[in-house]
Design an enzyme around this catalytic site. Structure first.
Site, mmCIF file in Angstrom:
data_model
loop_
_atom_site.group_PDB
_atom_site.id
_atom_site.type_symbol
_atom_site.label_atom_id
_atom_site.label_comp_id
_atom_site.label_asym_id
_atom_site.label_seq_id
_atom_site.Cartn_x
_atom_site.Cartn_y
_atom_site.Cartn_z
ATOM 1 N N GLU A 1 21.291 -1.534 -23.841
ATOM 2 C CA GLU A 1 21.372 -1.017 -22.480
ATOM 3 C C GLU A 1 20.701 0.339 -22.351
ATOM 4 O O GLU A 1 20.210 0.702 -21.286
ATOM 5 C CB GLU A 1 22.829 -0.924 -22.033
ATOM 6 C CG GLU A 1 22.946 -0.674 -20.537
ATOM 7 C CD GLU A 1 24.384 -0.519 -20.080
ATOM 8 O OE1 GLU A 1 24.602 -0.503 -18.863
ATOM 9 O OE2 GLU A 1 25.273 -0.403 -20.934
ATOM 10 N N ASP B 1 27.980 -1.258 -23.716
ATOM 11 C CA ASP B 1 28.240 -1.880 -22.417
ATOM 12 C C ASP B 1 29.568 -2.624 -22.498
ATOM 13 O O ASP B 1 29.634 -3.784 -22.901
ATOM 14 C CB ASP B 1 27.106 -2.845 -22.063
ATOM 15 C CG ASP B 1 27.165 -3.278 -20.604
ATOM 16 O OD1 ASP B 1 27.985 -2.720 -19.858
ATOM 17 O OD2 ASP B 1 26.380 -4.165 -20.221
ATOM 18 N N LYS C 1 24.119 3.365 -26.155
ATOM 19 C CA LYS C 1 24.938 3.201 -24.960
ATOM 20 C C LYS C 1 25.589 1.824 -25.018
ATOM 21 O O LYS C 1 24.919 0.797 -24.933
ATOM 22 C CB LYS C 1 24.112 3.325 -23.676
ATOM 23 C CG LYS C 1 24.983 3.298 -22.428
ATOM 24 C CD LYS C 1 24.185 3.377 -21.161
ATOM 25 C CE LYS C 1 25.123 3.501 -19.960
ATOM 26 N NZ LYS C 1 26.161 2.439 -19.925
#
Length: 348
Positions: A203, A63, A61
């Site tokens: 994240e 960011d 993921k």
């Protein structure tokens, strides 16, 4: 020298990415489809734990800023999630896109700034590149990580399953370094992958169903599982600092509640003196006489502000109040970040 970012690919072979499959020369010649001017993005649904099974694909993921990279014979366009043209904000990515040698394509991905451990750093993206005062700088340090291919060589791929779209994407991006790099799929047990991501300070992970088409909105085909819960909130005012009369002690925040707004608490950490001065100057231009949202008995020296910008903080607990929140930065209006919805959290 440019390096390839593989934050979830250590020496452990269980987590090693599989090589890209060779292109099938027997693929049929499909009729040409008109190229969309914009595609509403597919959004990931927040879950507390990842699913298991061969039907799901896993990625880091990132960011940063969600972007769509449009490559056309007449040039390159970089479009934000909200539909704004930010090509001028990412010159290095635009230049790299022109060198991919593609005729027509739409790549869905995330623009980030990486730290020394190849982790995306949202604060660095804002401070060293896009942020600035007024957000008018361009970013030469950003890297674009495509994770989906929506249109390619005259063909609309949104109706194809994810595994087909990824196959084509990997064909021309595998091995790429520099301003455009493939967001690689990682393999292994989903729980172990999440734990590894969290231990590395990432994240979280994104989980996608391999057999689903590309559907705009939050349909549940994509899931996000976070290590540190963070969301976007609306700033509705601030409390003055008790130390510096021109500073900010805390920001008051609101989330969506259906078609209305609900106060969710405040954040008083994460911003330095420079951040506080910029926030104070910005918010003072937006003062109103009455709070935009009832603040449930806050101190009377609040400066309410009706502001159309979100900031990144940790999510709410069941009492509908933020707990251990930390400020990460202001998002641009054009980014169209989804503001936290209290109604959805209460249902889920």
């Amino acid at each position: 020298m440019s390096r390839r970012a593989k934050p979830l690919l250590p020496d452990d072979q269980v987590l090693k990415s599989k090589p890209a499959r060779p292109r099938d020369p027997a693929q049929p010649n499909l009729p040409f489809d008109p190229m969309p001017t914009r595609v509403e993005p597919c959004l990931a649904l927040l879950k507390t734990a990842p699913p298991k099974g061969a039907d799901w694909a896993f990625e880091v993921k990132w960011d940063g800023y969600r972007l769509a990279l449009h490559i056309e014979p007449k040039g390159v366009r970089i479009i934000t999630r909200g539909g704004h043209d930010w090509t001028h904000r990412f010159p290095a990515i635009a230049a790299a896109a022109k060198n991919l040698g593609l005729g027509t394509a739409i790549l869905d991905g995330e623009a980030v700034v990486l730290d020394e451990q190849s982790r995306s750093d949202f604060g660095a993206l804002l401070q060293r590149s896009l942020g600035g005062r007024g957000g008018k700088r361009s970013s030469a340090a950003s890297v674009f990580f495509p994770f989906d291919l929506l249109y390619f060589d005259g063909h609309d791929l949104k109706g194809a399953e994810l595994s087909v779209r990824r196959h084509l994407l990997e064909d021309f991006l595998d091995g790429a370094i520099g301003a455009i790099q493939l967001s690689e799929e990682v393999h292994g047990d989903s729980t172990a992958l999440l734990a590894h991501a969290c231990s590395m300070g990432l994240e979280g992970i994104i989980v996608k169903h391999r057999d689903r088409p590309y559907r705009s909105g939050r349909a549940g085909d994509w899931l996000k599982i976070k290590c540190v819960q963070s969301e976007s909130f609306m700033i509705i005012g601030y409390e003055q600092s008790t130390v510096a009369c021109s500073g900010i002690g805390s920001l008051l925040l609101a989330g969506r509640k259906g078609h209305d707004w609900a106060y969710v608490g405040s954040v008083g950490t994460g911003f330095n003196t420079k951040n506080a001065e910029y926030l104070r100057a910005t918010l003072d231009k937006l003062k109103t006489k009455q709070p935009a949202v009832p603040t449930q008995g806050q101190e009377p020296d609040l400066c309410p502000a009706d502001i159309d910008r979100g900031n990144r903080v940790s999510w709410m607990d069941r009492r509908r109040q933020l707990r251990h929140a930390s400020y990460k930065g202001l998002r641009e209006v054009q980014d169209n970040a989804a503001v936290f919805d209290v109604s959805e959290r209460l249902v889920g």
